[in-house]
Scaffold this motif. Structure first.
Motif, mmCIF file in Angstrom:
data_model
loop_
_atom_site.group_PDB
_atom_site.id
_atom_site.type_symbol
_atom_site.label_atom_id
_atom_site.label_comp_id
_atom_site.label_asym_id
_atom_site.label_seq_id
_atom_site.Cartn_x
_atom_site.Cartn_y
_atom_site.Cartn_z
ATOM 1 N N UNK A 114 0.972 -1.381 0.156
ATOM 2 C CA UNK A 114 0.063 -0.035 0.111
ATOM 3 C C UNK A 114 0.915 1.409 0.174
ATOM 4 N N UNK A 115 0.638 2.131 -0.821
ATOM 5 C CA UNK A 115 1.222 3.355 -0.877
ATOM 6 C C UNK A 115 1.079 4.334 0.246
ATOM 7 N N UNK A 116 2.040 5.273 0.375
ATOM 8 C CA UNK A 116 2.001 6.313 1.402
ATOM 9 C C UNK A 116 0.786 7.033 1.279
ATOM 10 N N UNK A 117 0.464 7.440 0.010
ATOM 11 C CA UNK A 117 -0.705 8.297 -0.109
ATOM 12 C C UNK A 117 -2.030 7.527 0.295
ATOM 13 N N UNK A 118 -2.107 6.287 0.228
ATOM 14 C CA UNK A 118 -3.210 5.493 0.740
ATOM 15 C C UNK A 118 -3.312 5.454 2.033
ATOM 16 N N UNK A 119 -1.893 5.491 2.814
ATOM 17 C CA UNK A 119 -2.163 5.306 4.221
ATOM 18 C C UNK A 119 -2.292 6.647 5.151
ATOM 19 N N UNK A 120 -1.791 7.697 4.431
ATOM 20 C CA UNK A 120 -2.191 9.286 5.177
ATOM 21 C C UNK A 120 -3.525 9.480 5.063
ATOM 22 N N UNK A 121 -4.028 9.852 6.222
ATOM 23 C CA UNK A 121 -5.458 10.436 6.266
ATOM 24 C C UNK A 121 -5.563 11.875 5.665
ATOM 25 N N UNK A 122 -6.475 12.035 4.837
ATOM 26 C CA UNK A 122 -6.699 12.912 4.215
ATOM 27 C C UNK A 122 -7.986 13.894 4.527
ATOM 28 N N UNK A 123 -8.336 15.019 4.113
ATOM 29 C CA UNK A 123 -9.313 15.698 4.041
ATOM 30 C C UNK A 123 -9.919 15.916 2.709
ATOM 31 N N UNK A 124 -11.588 16.113 2.405
ATOM 32 C CA UNK A 124 -12.054 16.246 1.162
ATOM 33 C C UNK A 124 -11.436 17.653 0.441
ATOM 34 N N UNK A 125 -11.189 17.985 -0.763
ATOM 35 C CA UNK A 125 -10.798 19.041 -1.176
ATOM 36 C C UNK A 125 -11.381 20.269 -0.842
ATOM 37 N N UNK A 126 -12.743 20.167 -0.704
ATOM 38 C CA UNK A 126 -13.483 21.595 -0.203
ATOM 39 C C UNK A 126 -12.973 21.985 1.313
ATOM 40 N N UNK A 127 -12.690 21.224 1.981
ATOM 41 C CA UNK A 127 -12.090 21.612 3.239
ATOM 42 C C UNK A 127 -10.811 22.105 3.191
ATOM 43 N N UNK A 128 -10.005 21.745 2.377
ATOM 44 C CA UNK A 128 -8.655 22.551 2.231
ATOM 45 C C UNK A 128 -8.784 23.831 1.693
ATOM 46 N N UNK A 129 -9.894 23.746 0.708
ATOM 47 C CA UNK A 129 -10.206 25.098 0.233
ATOM 48 C C UNK A 129 -10.749 26.153 1.196
ATOM 49 N N UNK A 130 -11.443 25.710 2.115
ATOM 50 C CA UNK A 130 -11.934 26.562 3.158
ATOM 51 C C UNK A 130 -10.707 27.025 3.975
ATOM 52 N N UNK A 131 -9.871 26.035 4.342
ATOM 53 C CA UNK A 131 -8.701 26.358 5.417
ATOM 54 C C UNK A 131 -7.891 27.675 4.645
ATOM 55 N N UNK A 132 -7.981 27.505 3.123
ATOM 56 C CA UNK A 132 -7.272 28.325 2.503
ATOM 57 C C UNK A 132 -7.789 29.842 2.603
ATOM 58 N N UNK A 133 -8.906 29.963 3.161
ATOM 59 C CA UNK A 133 -9.660 31.100 3.259
ATOM 60 C C UNK A 133 -9.611 31.798 4.767
ATOM 61 N N UNK A 134 -8.878 31.217 5.512
ATOM 62 C CA UNK A 134 -8.975 31.599 6.999
ATOM 63 C C UNK A 134 -7.319 31.808 7.380
ATOM 64 N N UNK A 135 -7.283 32.822 7.968
ATOM 65 C CA UNK A 135 -5.780 33.248 8.441
ATOM 66 C C UNK A 135 -5.500 32.087 9.820
ATOM 67 N N UNK A 136 -4.153 31.944 9.932
ATOM 68 C CA UNK A 136 -3.761 31.132 10.847
ATOM 69 C C UNK A 136 -4.055 31.219 12.139
ATOM 70 N N UNK A 137 -4.341 32.663 12.578
ATOM 71 C CA UNK A 137 -4.485 32.774 13.998
ATOM 72 C C UNK A 137 -6.065 32.554 14.262
ATOM 73 N N UNK A 138 -6.843 32.544 13.288
ATOM 74 C CA UNK A 138 -8.274 32.229 13.416
ATOM 75 C C UNK A 138 -8.271 30.570 13.377
ATOM 76 N N UNK A 139 -7.615 29.983 12.600
ATOM 77 C CA UNK A 139 -7.403 28.555 12.750
ATOM 78 C C UNK A 139 -7.004 28.056 13.943
ATOM 79 N N UNK A 140 -5.837 28.735 14.727
ATOM 80 C CA UNK A 140 -5.362 28.279 15.847
ATOM 81 C C UNK A 140 -6.465 28.470 16.987
ATOM 82 N N UNK A 141 -7.370 29.548 16.942
ATOM 83 C CA UNK A 141 -8.516 29.736 17.890
ATOM 84 C C UNK A 141 -9.509 28.733 17.786
ATOM 85 N N UNK A 142 -9.870 28.401 16.577
ATOM 86 C CA UNK A 142 -10.687 27.277 16.266
ATOM 87 C C UNK A 142 -10.288 26.182 16.830
#
Length: 216
Positions: free
Chosen positions: A1-29
């Protein structure tokens, strides 16, 4: 099994949402969600953002260790390590390169410069995080590639990859291959996969509460 298959991932839309938030707010959340202790999960101030005008990044860590003050045991230059580039592709995209400088003088030389940034971008990487140094800053900035480092170095010296694919420590944070990272001008934070899908909603609530305080 490849590393890609064993690493836990989130859906692409979640990554997109994270890129709209500053890191301080991510930390607070993350704190609001009680996902971990408040003094864990982020890179300290010894590593700073060198591309502060770029929007937030989010991606999975491709880890390794480097040295710059001594010659490599095999190969002359970092781009001769084809196994290193092949390893990067085993990490899910988008990728963030994380290299711990294990020299007795971290940052003596810089492995990462304009050529490395172009190669990494072609391999689906969006950022570079290190306790060492970088160089060719204007050229890298023009690519839109995110940089987090302890500083700048004029020379690459004997920069080379020592090993890769294992946990590393950068700025006091232990980072494992495939860890979900978020970063912007404030710094870099590790995002727990278990709560990643809740961060956007919690962030919106926190920002709304802040606006109420500001208006008051």
């Amino acid at each position: 099994m490849s590393t890609v298959q064993t690493i836990r991932q989130v859906p692409p839309d979640i990554l997109g949402q994270l890129r709209t938030i500053d890191s301080c707010t991510v930390s607070n959340a993350i704190e609001r969600l009680n996902a971990r202790l408040y003094n864990e999960g982020f890179v300290d101030g010894s590593v700073r953002c060198l591309t502060p005008k770029l929007p937030p990044m989010a991606g999975y860590a491709a880890t390794g260790r480097i040295r710059t003050s001594e010659t490599p045991t095999t190969g002359r230059l970092y781009y001769e390590r084809m196994d290193w580039w092949q390893y990067i592709l085993t990490i899910p995209a988008p990728r963030i390169i994380v290299l711990q400088d294990v020299d007795h003088r971290p940052g003596f030389g810089a492995l990462f410069g304009e050529i490395h940034a172009h190669i990494a971008s072609a391999l689906g990487c969006h950022g570079y995080v290190t306790n060492g140094a970088v160089r060719d800053l204007p050229g890298i900035e023009s690519t839109g590639f995110h940089l987090f480092a302890s500083g700048l170095a004029v020379s690459h010296a004997y920069a080379h990859v020592v090993d890769f694919g294992e946990p590393v420590e950068v700025g006091g944070l232990t980072i494992n291959p495939g860890d979900l990272l978020h970063g912007d001008l404030h710094g870099v934070i590790s995002v727990p996969i278990d709560v990643a899908g809740q961060i956007f909603e919690v962030s919106a609530e926190l920002l709304a509460h802040e606006q109420e305080i500001f208006q008051l």
